[in-house]
Design an enzyme around this catalytic site. Structure first.
Site, mmCIF file in Angstrom:
data_model
loop_
_atom_site.group_PDB
_atom_site.id
_atom_site.type_symbol
_atom_site.label_atom_id
_atom_site.label_comp_id
_atom_site.label_asym_id
_atom_site.label_seq_id
_atom_site.Cartn_x
_atom_site.Cartn_y
_atom_site.Cartn_z
ATOM 1 N N ARG A 182 -90.255 -64.088 -2.261
ATOM 2 C CA ARG A 182 -90.385 -65.494 -1.824
ATOM 3 C C ARG A 182 -89.154 -66.350 -2.134
ATOM 4 O O ARG A 182 -89.220 -67.569 -2.151
ATOM 5 C CB ARG A 182 -91.633 -66.151 -2.429
ATOM 6 N N LYS B 236 -78.779 -72.073 7.659
ATOM 7 C CA LYS B 236 -79.472 -71.334 8.722
ATOM 8 C C LYS B 236 -79.261 -69.846 8.454
ATOM 9 O O LYS B 236 -78.118 -69.382 8.391
ATOM 10 C CB LYS B 236 -78.907 -71.689 10.103
ATOM 11 N N GLU C 167 -65.122 -73.528 16.750
ATOM 12 C CA GLU C 167 -66.070 -74.314 15.933
ATOM 13 C C GLU C 167 -65.339 -75.450 15.215
ATOM 14 O O GLU C 167 -65.893 -76.528 15.009
ATOM 15 C CB GLU C 167 -66.816 -73.423 14.928
ATOM 16 N N LYS D 51 -69.710 -80.835 8.626
ATOM 17 C CA LYS D 51 -70.985 -80.119 8.736
ATOM 18 C C LYS D 51 -71.937 -80.571 7.624
ATOM 19 O O LYS D 51 -73.129 -80.780 7.869
ATOM 20 C CB LYS D 51 -70.780 -78.610 8.706
ATOM 21 N N GLU E 82 -82.918 -79.635 11.531
ATOM 22 C CA GLU E 82 -82.672 -79.884 12.959
ATOM 23 C C GLU E 82 -83.876 -80.500 13.674
ATOM 24 O O GLU E 82 -84.357 -80.002 14.684
ATOM 25 C CB GLU E 82 -82.233 -78.585 13.670
ATOM 26 N N ARG F 20 -78.978 -82.904 13.899
ATOM 27 C CA ARG F 20 -78.236 -81.655 13.677
ATOM 28 C C ARG F 20 -77.925 -80.929 14.984
ATOM 29 O O ARG F 20 -76.989 -80.131 15.060
ATOM 30 C CB ARG F 20 -79.010 -80.738 12.706
ATOM 31 N N ASN G 3 -74.689 -78.046 18.106
ATOM 32 C CA ASN G 3 -74.837 -77.039 19.169
ATOM 33 C C ASN G 3 -74.051 -77.388 20.427
ATOM 34 O O ASN G 3 -74.300 -76.812 21.494
ATOM 35 C CB ASN G 3 -76.321 -76.865 19.534
ATOM 36 N N HIS H 205 -73.159 -74.786 23.053
ATOM 37 C CA HIS H 205 -73.877 -73.549 22.751
ATOM 38 C C HIS H 205 -74.851 -73.138 23.859
ATOM 39 O O HIS H 205 -75.057 -71.954 24.091
ATOM 40 C CB HIS H 205 -74.612 -73.660 21.414
ATOM 41 N N HIS I 228 -74.333 -69.656 25.230
ATOM 42 C CA HIS I 228 -75.345 -68.590 25.124
ATOM 43 C C HIS I 228 -75.659 -68.009 26.494
ATOM 44 O O HIS I 228 -75.879 -66.804 26.634
ATOM 45 C CB HIS I 228 -76.642 -69.126 24.505
ATOM 46 N N HIS J 299 -68.748 -64.975 20.320
ATOM 47 C CA HIS J 299 -69.544 -66.196 20.337
ATOM 48 C C HIS J 299 -68.643 -67.448 20.430
ATOM 49 O O HIS J 299 -68.868 -68.333 21.258
ATOM 50 C CB HIS J 299 -70.397 -66.223 19.065
HETATM 51 P P1 NAD Z 1 -68.785 -61.195 12.268
HETATM 52 O O1 NAD Z 1 -69.530 -61.391 11.039
HETATM 53 O O2 NAD Z 1 -69.238 -60.126 13.207
HETATM 54 O O3 NAD Z 1 -67.249 -60.979 11.921
HETATM 55 C C1 NAD Z 1 -66.329 -60.773 12.958
HETATM 56 C C2 NAD Z 1 -65.509 -59.487 12.757
HETATM 57 O O4 NAD Z 1 -64.526 -59.711 11.751
HETATM 58 C C3 NAD Z 1 -66.320 -58.304 12.298
HETATM 59 O O5 NAD Z 1 -65.802 -57.138 12.858
HETATM 60 C C4 NAD Z 1 -66.082 -58.312 10.788
HETATM 61 O O6 NAD Z 1 -66.298 -57.073 10.186
HETATM 62 C C5 NAD Z 1 -64.640 -58.712 10.737
HETATM 63 N N1 NAD Z 1 -64.171 -59.338 9.519
HETATM 64 C C6 NAD Z 1 -64.818 -60.213 8.722
HETATM 65 N N2 NAD Z 1 -63.987 -60.708 7.801
HETATM 66 C C7 NAD Z 1 -62.781 -60.120 7.998
HETATM 67 C C8 NAD Z 1 -61.519 -60.243 7.377
HETATM 68 N N3 NAD Z 1 -61.300 -61.113 6.398
HETATM 69 N N4 NAD Z 1 -60.498 -59.471 7.835
HETATM 70 C C9 NAD Z 1 -60.690 -58.624 8.884
HETATM 71 N N5 NAD Z 1 -61.851 -58.500 9.530
HETATM 72 C C10 NAD Z 1 -62.888 -59.243 9.091
HETATM 73 O O7 NAD Z 1 -68.738 -62.535 13.163
HETATM 74 P P2 NAD Z 1 -68.573 -64.076 12.786
HETATM 75 O O8 NAD Z 1 -67.865 -64.662 13.938
HETATM 76 O O9 NAD Z 1 -68.072 -64.276 11.423
HETATM 77 O O10 NAD Z 1 -70.087 -64.585 12.795
HETATM 78 C C11 NAD Z 1 -70.902 -64.474 13.940
HETATM 79 C C12 NAD Z 1 -72.335 -64.532 13.491
HETATM 80 O O11 NAD Z 1 -72.558 -65.774 12.843
HETATM 81 C C13 NAD Z 1 -73.343 -64.451 14.621
HETATM 82 O O12 NAD Z 1 -74.369 -63.578 14.253
HETATM 83 C C14 NAD Z 1 -73.864 -65.877 14.754
HETATM 84 O O13 NAD Z 1 -75.196 -65.909 15.212
HETATM 85 C C15 NAD Z 1 -73.764 -66.344 13.333
HETATM 86 N N6 NAD Z 1 -73.664 -67.796 13.187
HETATM 87 C C16 NAD Z 1 -74.494 -68.399 12.308
HETATM 88 C C17 NAD Z 1 -74.413 -69.755 12.092
HETATM 89 C C18 NAD Z 1 -75.284 -70.388 11.052
HETATM 90 O O14 NAD Z 1 -75.325 -71.632 10.982
HETATM 91 N N7 NAD Z 1 -75.959 -69.607 10.237
HETATM 92 C C19 NAD Z 1 -73.464 -70.531 12.773
HETATM 93 C C20 NAD Z 1 -72.600 -69.876 13.676
HETATM 94 C C21 NAD Z 1 -72.709 -68.503 13.863
HETATM 95 N N1 GLY Z 2 -74.316 -73.721 13.740
HETATM 96 C C1 GLY Z 2 -75.252 -74.752 14.031
HETATM 97 C C2 GLY Z 2 -75.977 -75.246 12.841
HETATM 98 O O1 GLY Z 2 -75.734 -74.834 11.726
HETATM 99 O O2 GLY Z 2 -76.854 -76.048 12.991
#
Ligand code: NAD
Ligand code: GLY
Length: 358
Positions: free
Chosen positions: A118, A140, A182, A224, A234, A238, A242, A245, A249, A262
């Protein structure tokens, strides 16, 4: 080292930003208050940065879980593997999880922390630009369902975020540009002065100049944090985070999440949102041009990928999860620095926008 607070009453936490802060022993000592630590990372990040973290946990009862690399592993199956590891190692409710990686590792680890017994503490150590300016902040957490991205998740805040700018040196160029989308977003939605700064300084940023990077991460996180502090779950405000987005998407889905990152889709989507705002007569053509040229400088696409047809985008937008009771809400713009959520736009103009980006 810079410190930014995310003000959320008893869930308030700090984001630490700086060059080589992952070598700061004091920082880790302050937060590693449990003897049981699980570091979750992936097979690409582990050979690069796991050993730096291991130095800080050497004396403790620590375990590592290494995910395969990729969005497809942000799944219930791998979430379950993390939980199984915690159970197998008899980790108690006082254990701490560390997410070392990009948004995929951060989202999955955060969700595991939210669910294990939990809720246990977790620390975000984001290693992509996107994760440092966006996904590690704001709580998130999620994994994907086979029929939809981020469909299973929770709002669950970390205990702290450690953003070390030096880890960005190994990030591939496309991933870096995806993170810039972003960054640019914060300028467009609520910080016009930051947008001006980006116009002046994007070339040094693209060269990954240390000072520019640290400034940009700080300013993005401040923006942020302000939004999240006002509307953590949200309910309304918030949603401005997006921007682009819903368009993005729709493109990503049409490409089966394969051809664009993305951030690339969000970049194009933000320009589409600006274009629709201009067609509605609420946004200046000159501001649209400014956004377009900044995206181009950041090496982001400003046209929809050639493999995507009009119908796919239009249909995908209609089933977007932000569609409330059948009405699609979009984040649109009044100025650079002022975004708002609305369902008041004409469907004809939306179609015109999509057409003009094909
Ligand atoms: P990712 O985590 O897939 O990383 C991108 C690539 O870079 C991967 O191949 C990873 O292994 C590599 N990598 C990471 N750090 C590295 C480094 N320092 N050097 C070399 N390679 C490295 O992608 P991302 O763009 O970081 O994140 C995308 C994800 O984040 C999606 O799943 C999306 O839904 C999520 N997201 C979440 C939020 C949130 O608010 N929680 C917001 C935006 C995106
Ligand atoms: N990435 C959008 C949010 O955190 O709300």
């Amino acid at each position: 080292m810079k410190t930014i607070k995310v003000n959320l009453k008893d869930r308030t936490y700090s984001i630490y930003i700086g060059n080589s802060i992952l070598s700061d022993t004091n920082l880790f000592e302050r937060y590693l208050t449990s003897k049981q630590i699980l570091i979750v990372t992936n097979e690409k990040v582990a050979p690069l940065y796991l050993s730096i973290i291991e130095k800080h946990v050497g004396e403790l009862d620590y375990e590592t879980y290494i995910l395969p690399d990729g969005e497809s592993f942000k799944s219930l199956e791998y979430f379950n593997n993390v939980i199984s590891k915690l159970i197998e190692k008899k980790f108690s409710r006082t254990c701490i999880l560390i997410a070392l990686g990009g948004g995929v590792v951060g989202d999955l680890t955060g969700f595991a922390a939210a669910c294990y017994q939990r809720g246990v503490k977790f620390i975000q150590i984001p290693t992509t630009l996107l994760a440092q300016v966006d996904s590690s902040v704001g709580g998130k957490t999620a994994v994907n369902h086979t029929s939809g991205k981020n469909m299973i998740g929770a709002f669950y805040q970390p205990s702290a975020v450690f953003s070390d700018t030096s880890v960005l040196s190994t990030l591939p160029e496309r991933e870096f540009s995806a993170g810039l989308a972003e960054v640019i977003k914060y300028g467009i939605i609520k910080d016009g002065k930051f947008f001006d700064w980006l116009e002046e300084n994007l070339s040094s940023l693209v060269m990954r100049d240390e000072k520019s990077l640290s400034y940009v991460i700080e300013r993005s996180c401040i923006n942020k944090a302000e939004v999240v502090a006002e509307d953590e779950k949200e309910i309304g405000y918030r949603a401005i985070l997006n921007l682009g987005h819903t368009f993005g998407h729709a493109i990503e889905t049409a490409l089966s999440y394969k051809k664009w990152l993305h951030g690339e889709a969000v970049g194009c989507g933000m320009l589409m949102a600006a274009d629709l705002s201009r067609r509605l007569g609420i946004f200046e053509q000159s501001d649209l041009d400014r956004i377009k040229s900044l995206l181009i400088k950041a090496n982001l696409p400003v046209k929809i990928h050639k493999d995507v047809q009009f119908e796919k985008i239009y249909e995908n937008m209609k089933i977007d999860k932000k569609s409330k009771e059948g009405i699609l809400h979009l984040v649109l713009l009044k100025n650079i620095g002022e975004a708002f959520l609305t369902s008041e736009y004409s469907d004809e103009l939306l179609k015109e926008t999509i057409e003009s980006f094909l």
